[in-house]
Design a protein around this motif. Structure first.
Motif, short mmCIF file in Angstrom:
data_model
loop_
_atom_site.label_atom_id
_atom_site.label_comp_id
_atom_site.label_asym_id
_atom_site.label_seq_id
_atom_site.Cartn_x
_atom_site.Cartn_y
_atom_site.Cartn_z
N ASP A 162 25.98 11.12 -32.86
CA ASP A 162 25.38 10.09 -32.03
C ASP A 162 26.45 9.32 -31.24
OD1 ASP A 162 22.92 10.82 -32.97
OD2 ASP A 162 22.79 9.22 -34.47
N LYS A 165 27.68 11.45 -28.23
CA LYS A 165 26.70 11.50 -27.14
C LYS A 165 26.60 10.15 -26.44
CE LYS A 165 23.82 14.99 -29.43
NZ LYS A 165 22.50 15.25 -30.07
N GLN A 166 26.53 9.06 -27.20
CA GLN A 166 26.30 7.74 -26.62
C GLN A 166 27.47 7.26 -25.79
OE1 GLN A 166 23.30 6.17 -26.81
NE2 GLN A 166 24.15 4.79 -25.26
N LYS A 168 29.80 9.04 -24.34
CA LYS A 168 29.91 9.86 -23.13
C LYS A 168 28.88 9.43 -22.08
CE LYS A 168 30.70 14.17 -23.80
NZ LYS A 168 30.54 15.62 -24.11
N LYS A 169 27.67 9.17 -22.53
CA LYS A 169 26.60 8.74 -21.62
C LYS A 169 26.93 7.39 -21.00
CE LYS A 169 21.63 7.68 -21.64
NZ LYS A 169 20.40 7.62 -22.50
N ASP A 170 27.43 6.45 -21.80
CA ASP A 170 27.73 5.11 -21.29
C ASP A 170 28.90 5.12 -20.31
OD1 ASP A 170 25.69 4.13 -22.80
OD2 ASP A 170 26.96 3.40 -24.44
N GLN A 172 29.81 7.65 -18.39
CA GLN A 172 29.30 8.26 -17.16
C GLN A 172 28.48 7.26 -16.35
OE1 GLN A 172 27.18 11.65 -18.68
NE2 GLN A 172 28.92 13.04 -18.43
N LYS A 173 27.65 6.47 -17.03
CA LYS A 173 26.82 5.49 -16.35
C LYS A 173 27.68 4.41 -15.68
CE LYS A 173 23.26 4.19 -18.64
NZ LYS A 173 22.40 3.50 -19.66
N LYS A 217 35.37 2.18 -25.69
CA LYS A 217 35.10 2.73 -24.35
C LYS A 217 36.28 2.48 -23.42
CE LYS A 217 31.20 0.75 -23.39
NZ LYS A 217 30.02 0.36 -22.60
#
Length: 404
Positions: A162, A165-166, A168-170, A172-173, A217
């Motif tokens: 988790d 995934k999280q 990487k998603k944040d 990118q956003k 991050k």
């Protein structure tokens, strides 16, 4: 750096010497990583090009894959024995790992320790108190942590997935960049921090998970940016920018920049494909790699990329569009010519056209890297008579000039 590392290790052991990567032998290095189980081991004096290649390759495998050195069990046996990596290495040094194109740098978490001398009295007292507690022993903390081992066994794998995934998603956003290996490494700490906040309420951490997650991050983005600007492909692009600024690489000769709505790239010897951008135009950089790489290899002979490797690296670069079979390059050639009739020397600037294969890159991405290849513009074909009075430097009038 050493005092911080010793404090990290203090709950497990106190007063043990640090392993010096420059003076310690290669055999002792692998034995040290196999000697202590689940304990931070400190390796100091890391230097990219002074430690042996065996230690460097060993660190690459140890910090990411947990793989040790393979060796024969004895001189006569054909059986292979693999040394186990049981410790958690902590590397200390004056410089970050950039060797081997950042192969070690993207496997570790790099934290900068700023130099500070103006400590306050309160900070000195707190430091002294911490070191006194370490000397008396902090094994009680380790016992409290070990009691929670079943919780980690049960939840770590799911929390780790988790976290990967999280984060990487944040990133990118938010428009940041990342490297997968750095995300995998930092996600270890994110997962443990989240598990601790969710299941270990009676032994809280001195920070919240939300604060730690934001710092993680930033760490991923900062470290990825640093590695992306220090790898060998970035050095190659910086070399092009420097050579262009000094006039050794010319627009129209080694590269060309054009605004086009489509580019025809070569898939193989017989097949091509046209790439369009939905009716929009894009600024494309056409570059002849074979004309540039010889000068680049002479300047960076120890860490330079070979032509095949460079082409492979370029295919993975976000600016890469494709290989172009033929593109027209127009540049200027300067020559001097003597006119027999007048005896005057003239400088002749002529246009030369050349059709050759090249690669196409998105110039917007290259420019975002800080490389500006549009400093100079091509002029029309001209001739200059250096013997003409109009082309000689004229004296400047100065009110303080004396009349003689």
């Amino acid at each position: 750096k050493s005092r911080i590392a010793e404090s990290i290790r203090a709950p497990f052991m106190y007063g043990a010497p640090l392993f010096n990567l420059n003076s310690g032998t290669d055999a002792a290095f692998f034995t040290t990583m196999e000697r202590f189980c689940d304990i931070p081991v400190i390796f100091e004096e890391y230097n990219d090009y002074q430690i042996s290649d065996i230690k460097f390759q060993g660190l690459k495998a140890a910090v990411y894959d947990g793989e040790g050195k393979q060796k024969r069990k004895d001189a006569t046996s054909k059986d292979i024995d693999v040394s186990k990596i049981l410790c958690s290495p902590i590397l200390l040094g004056q410089e970050g790992p950039e060797r081997d194109d950042g192969a070690l740098g993207n496997r570790v978490v790099q934290k900068h320790v700023p130099k500070k001398d103006d400590w306050t009295n309160e900070e000195v007292l707190m430091y002294t108190d911490l070191k006194d507690r370490e000397r008396d022993g902090l094994s009680n903390i380790v016992l409290e942590i070990i009691r929670r081992k079943p919780i980690v066994h049960k939840h770590f794998a799911a929390y780790m997935r988790d976290a990967q995934k999280q984060v990487k998603k944040d990133i990118q956003k938010e428009g940041g960049i990342y490297q997968t290996r750095i995300i995998n490494t930092v996600s270890l700490f994110i997962a443990i921090s989240k598990i601790w906040e969710d299941f270990v309420k009676d032994l809280p951490l001195p920070f919240t998970f939300a604060d730690f997650y934001e710092d993680a991050k930033r760490q991923i983005t900062r470290q990825s940016e640093e590695l992306s600007t220090s790898n060998r492909l970035s050095i190659f692009f910086n070399f092009i920018g420097m050579e262009h600024a000094q006039g050794r690489i010319m627009s129209g000769r080694e590269f060309d920049i054009a605004i086009v709505s489509s580019v025809t790239i070569q898939i193989n010897r017989t097949e091509t494909e046209e790439i369009c951008w939905d009716g929009e135009s894009k600024k494309v950089l056409y570059m002849i790699i074979t004309d540039i790489i010889m000068s680049y290899q002479k300047m960076h002979n120890s860490e330079s990329l070979k032509l095949t490797t460079l082409r492979m690296y370029l295919r993975d670069h976000p600016a890469y569009i494709g290989q172009v079979k033929s593109h027209k390059f127009i540049y200027q050639v300067e020559s001097w010519k003597n006119d027999p009739a007048t005896g005057r020397n003239e400088r002749i600037i002529e246009k030369v056209e050349r059709n050759t294969s090249c690669i196409a890159l998105d110039y917007k991405v290259i420019y975002a890297m800080g490389i500006d290849l549009e400093r100079s513009k091509m002029t029309d074909q001209t001739s200059l008579d250096i013997n003409s009075p109009d082309n000689l430097p004229q004296p400047q009038n100065d009110k303080n000039d004396l009349p003689f």
